[in-house]
Design a protein around this motif. Structure first.
Motif, PDB file in Angstrom:
ATOM      1  N   MET A   1     -25.127  40.929 -10.545  1.00  0.00           N
ATOM      2  CA  MET A   1     -24.265  39.840 -10.126  1.00  0.00           C
ATOM      3  C   MET A   1     -24.834  38.506 -10.577  1.00  0.00           C
ATOM      4  O   MET A   1     -26.042  38.276 -10.526  1.00  0.00           O
ATOM      5  N   LYS A   2     -23.942  37.635 -10.997  1.00  0.00           N
ATOM      6  CA  LYS A   2     -24.342  36.283 -11.344  1.00  0.00           C
ATOM      7  C   LYS A   2     -24.706  35.556 -10.046  1.00  0.00           C
ATOM      8  O   LYS A   2     -23.864  35.379  -9.167  1.00  0.00           O
ATOM      9  N   THR A   3     -25.965  35.133  -9.926  1.00  0.00           N
ATOM     10  CA  THR A   3     -26.500  34.691  -8.639  1.00  0.00           C
ATOM     11  C   THR A   3     -26.994  33.255  -8.693  1.00  0.00           C
ATOM     12  O   THR A   3     -27.676  32.845  -9.641  1.00  0.00           O
ATOM     13  N   LEU A   4     -26.678  32.517  -7.631  1.00  0.00           N
ATOM     14  CA  LEU A   4     -27.089  31.120  -7.499  1.00  0.00           C
ATOM     15  C   LEU A   4     -27.930  30.951  -6.242  1.00  0.00           C
ATOM     16  O   LEU A   4     -27.572  31.456  -5.179  1.00  0.00           O
ATOM     17  N   ILE A   5     -29.041  30.232  -6.367  1.00  0.00           N
ATOM     18  CA  ILE A   5     -29.867  29.869  -5.227  1.00  0.00           C
ATOM     19  C   ILE A   5     -29.565  28.413  -4.885  1.00  0.00           C
ATOM     20  O   ILE A   5     -29.773  27.526  -5.720  1.00  0.00           O
ATOM     21  N   VAL A   6     -29.074  28.153  -3.676  1.00  0.00           N
ATOM     22  CA  VAL A   6     -28.751  26.793  -3.251  1.00  0.00           C
ATOM     23  C   VAL A   6     -29.901  26.242  -2.412  1.00  0.00           C
ATOM     24  O   VAL A   6     -30.273  26.841  -1.393  1.00  0.00           O
ATOM     25  N   ILE A   7     -30.447  25.119  -2.847  1.00  0.00           N
ATOM     26  CA  ILE A   7     -31.574  24.487  -2.155  1.00  0.00           C
ATOM     27  C   ILE A   7     -31.174  23.060  -1.760  1.00  0.00           C
ATOM     28  O   ILE A   7     -31.092  22.186  -2.620  1.00  0.00           O
ATOM     29  N   PRO A   8     -30.900  22.815  -0.484  1.00  0.00           N
ATOM     30  CA  PRO A   8     -30.575  21.451  -0.057  1.00  0.00           C
ATOM     31  C   PRO A   8     -31.851  20.611   0.050  1.00  0.00           C
ATOM     32  O   PRO A   8     -32.904  21.124   0.453  1.00  0.00           O
ATOM     33  N   THR A   9     -31.756  19.340  -0.295  1.00  0.00           N
ATOM     34  CA  THR A   9     -32.942  18.483  -0.226  1.00  0.00           C
ATOM     35  C   THR A   9     -32.622  17.123   0.380  1.00  0.00           C
ATOM     36  O   THR A   9     -31.545  16.571   0.173  1.00  0.00           O
ATOM     37  N   TYR A  10     -33.593  16.623   1.128  1.00  0.00           N
ATOM     38  CA  TYR A  10     -33.602  15.244   1.578  1.00  0.00           C
ATOM     39  C   TYR A  10     -35.073  14.853   1.719  1.00  0.00           C
ATOM     40  O   TYR A  10     -35.770  15.358   2.583  1.00  0.00           O
ATOM     41  N   ASN A  11     -35.519  14.019   0.807  1.00  0.00           N
ATOM     42  CA  ASN A  11     -36.931  13.617   0.750  1.00  0.00           C
ATOM     43  C   ASN A  11     -37.849  14.832   0.570  1.00  0.00           C
ATOM     44  O   ASN A  11     -38.716  15.119   1.403  1.00  0.00           O
ATOM     45  N   GLU A  12     -37.660  15.541  -0.522  1.00  0.00           N
ATOM     46  CA  GLU A  12     -38.462  16.730  -0.829  1.00  0.00           C
ATOM     47  C   GLU A  12     -39.123  16.611  -2.205  1.00  0.00           C
ATOM     48  O   GLU A  12     -39.300  17.613  -2.904  1.00  0.00           O
ATOM     49  N   LYS A  13     -39.504  15.421  -2.613  1.00  0.00           N
ATOM     50  CA  LYS A  13     -40.031  15.248  -3.966  1.00  0.00           C
ATOM     51  C   LYS A  13     -41.314  16.034  -4.201  1.00  0.00           C
ATOM     52  O   LYS A  13     -41.564  16.522  -5.303  1.00  0.00           O
ATOM     53  N   GLU A  14     -42.145  16.176  -3.159  1.00  0.00           N
ATOM     54  CA  GLU A  14     -43.391  16.929  -3.337  1.00  0.00           C
ATOM     55  C   GLU A  14     -43.119  18.418  -3.514  1.00  0.00           C
ATOM     56  O   GLU A  14     -43.797  19.103  -4.276  1.00  0.00           O
ATOM     57  N   ASN A  15     -42.123  18.921  -2.809  1.00  0.00           N
ATOM     58  CA  ASN A  15     -41.859  20.354  -2.823  1.00  0.00           C
ATOM     59  C   ASN A  15     -40.987  20.809  -3.988  1.00  0.00           C
ATOM     60  O   ASN A  15     -41.190  21.900  -4.520  1.00  0.00           O
ATOM     61  N   ILE A  16     -40.016  19.996  -4.383  1.00  0.00           N
ATOM     62  CA  ILE A  16     -39.026  20.472  -5.357  1.00  0.00           C
ATOM     63  C   ILE A  16     -39.654  20.790  -6.708  1.00  0.00           C
ATOM     64  O   ILE A  16     -39.221  21.709  -7.411  1.00  0.00           O
ATOM     65  N   GLN A  17     -40.691  20.051  -7.073  1.00  0.00           N
ATOM     66  CA  GLN A  17     -41.343  20.295  -8.366  1.00  0.00           C
ATOM     67  C   GLN A  17     -42.076  21.630  -8.393  1.00  0.00           C
ATOM     68  O   GLN A  17     -42.327  22.175  -9.468  1.00  0.00           O
ATOM     69  N   ALA A  18     -42.393  22.160  -7.208  1.00  0.00           N
ATOM     70  CA  ALA A  18     -43.113  23.435  -7.133  1.00  0.00           C
ATOM     71  C   ALA A  18     -42.187  24.604  -6.838  1.00  0.00           C
ATOM     72  O   ALA A  18     -42.374  25.703  -7.374  1.00  0.00           O
ATOM     73  N   ILE A  19     -41.172  24.387  -5.987  1.00  0.00           N
ATOM     74  CA  ILE A  19     -40.346  25.520  -5.567  1.00  0.00           C
ATOM     75  C   ILE A  19     -39.464  26.031  -6.701  1.00  0.00           C
ATOM     76  O   ILE A  19     -39.242  27.240  -6.831  1.00  0.00           O
ATOM     77  N   VAL A  20     -38.966  25.144  -7.560  1.00  0.00           N
ATOM     78  CA  VAL A  20     -38.089  25.588  -8.645  1.00  0.00           C
ATOM     79  C   VAL A  20     -38.811  26.553  -9.590  1.00  0.00           C
ATOM     80  O   VAL A  20     -38.327  27.667  -9.828  1.00  0.00           O
ATOM     81  N   PRO A  21     -39.967  26.204 -10.153  1.00  0.00           N
ATOM     82  CA  PRO A  21     -40.644  27.178 -11.012  1.00  0.00           C
ATOM     83  C   PRO A  21     -41.109  28.428 -10.269  1.00  0.00           C
ATOM     84  O   PRO A  21     -41.158  29.516 -10.848  1.00  0.00           O
ATOM     85  N   ALA A  22     -41.417  28.290  -8.969  1.00  0.00           N
ATOM     86  CA  ALA A  22     -41.841  29.464  -8.198  1.00  0.00           C
ATOM     87  C   ALA A  22     -40.698  30.462  -8.044  1.00  0.00           C
ATOM     88  O   ALA A  22     -40.900  31.673  -8.109  1.00  0.00           O
ATOM     89  N   VAL A  23     -39.483  29.956  -7.851  1.00  0.00           N
ATOM     90  CA  VAL A  23     -38.313  30.836  -7.759  1.00  0.00           C
ATOM     91  C   VAL A  23     -38.039  31.504  -9.101  1.00  0.00           C
ATOM     92  O   VAL A  23     -37.827  32.723  -9.184  1.00  0.00           O
TER      93      VAL A  23
END
Length: 231
Positions: A1-23
């Motif tokens: 199945m064509k799959t999308l991961i939805v990640i909501p953010t509000y003030n997550e600059k420290e985390n977003i740079q790490a979580i995307v490549p980890a996923v």
């Protein structure tokens, strides 16, 4: 199945740079949609920069903070409009471990939706205080008793949905926006006859930033469960 991961953010600059490549490192052939509510810390700008080198990464920018439930619904609709057959909710802060994503998605091979569960065999929480454990576990038991379905983790937000489920429950009828949003989605799906499965997850306290849990969100969940049951 064509799959999308939805990640909501509000003030997550420290985390977003790490979580995307980890996923993406899980090699699950998924795309990622960041739903950013105009984060003052520049999370959206960071995602736009990351998109230059990560074609699987997408950004949905919203004008301001409107709540977690509305962010997810916007992400669900974006995903369905772009042809995704399965859509997964996931936090940016590593409280949802990327390594638990594969087993969660595998449940969709035999079920309509999958719940990342802290409260079945193999699931647990890490670095939680006693009060938070009581609120979370107690909230799940409370919802299960009132709503009448044998689900162990009602309040968790690490869940995967087939497109047909999101269409069937009619997102325009979802009224919750806080802690009870996850309860309402699961209840509507089960009432419609969709089949769910629970997959064990390890839920860790967020690595960076502050929890967005508040007393108002907990109180909303307490009374909205009754509204769901009798509406």
């Amino acid at each position: 199945m064509k799959t999308l991961i939805v990640i909501p953010t509000y003030n997550e600059k420290e985390n977003i740079q790490a979580i995307v490549p980890a996923v993406l490192a899980q090699n699950l052939s998924v795309d990622i949609l960041v739903v950013d509510d105009n984060s003052p810390d520049g999370t959206g700008a960071i995602v736009r920069e990351m998109q230059k080198s990560i074609p699987q990464l997408h950004l949905l920018s919203r004008p301001g903070k409107q709540g977690l439930g509305k962010a997810y619904i916007a992400g669900f609709r974006w995903g369905m409009d772009h042809g995704y057959e399965a859509i997964t909710e996931m936090d940016a802060d590593f409280s949802h471990r990327p390594e638990d994503l594969g087993p969660l998605l595998s449940k969709l091979q035999t079920h309509d939706f999958a719940v990342g569960s802290r409260y079945i065999s193999g699931g647990r929480t890490v670095n939680w205080g006693l009060i938070r454990k009581i609120i979370s576990r107690g909230g799940g038991i409370y919802a299960r008793m009132i709503l009448g379905f044998p689900l162990n983790d009602w309040t968790g937000g690490f869940n995967a949905w087939k497109k047909e489920v999101l269409i069937g429950i009619d997102l325009s009828t979802v009224e919750s926006n806080g802690y009870s949003f996850q309860i309402e989605l699961k209840y509507k799906a089960l009432k419609k006859g969709f089949k769910g499965a629970e997959s064990p997850i390890v839920f860790e306290d967020r690595r960076v930033g502050q929890s967005k849990m508040s007393l108002k969100i907990v109180i909303e969940a307490f009374y909205r469960v009754w509204i769901m049951r009798f509406k």
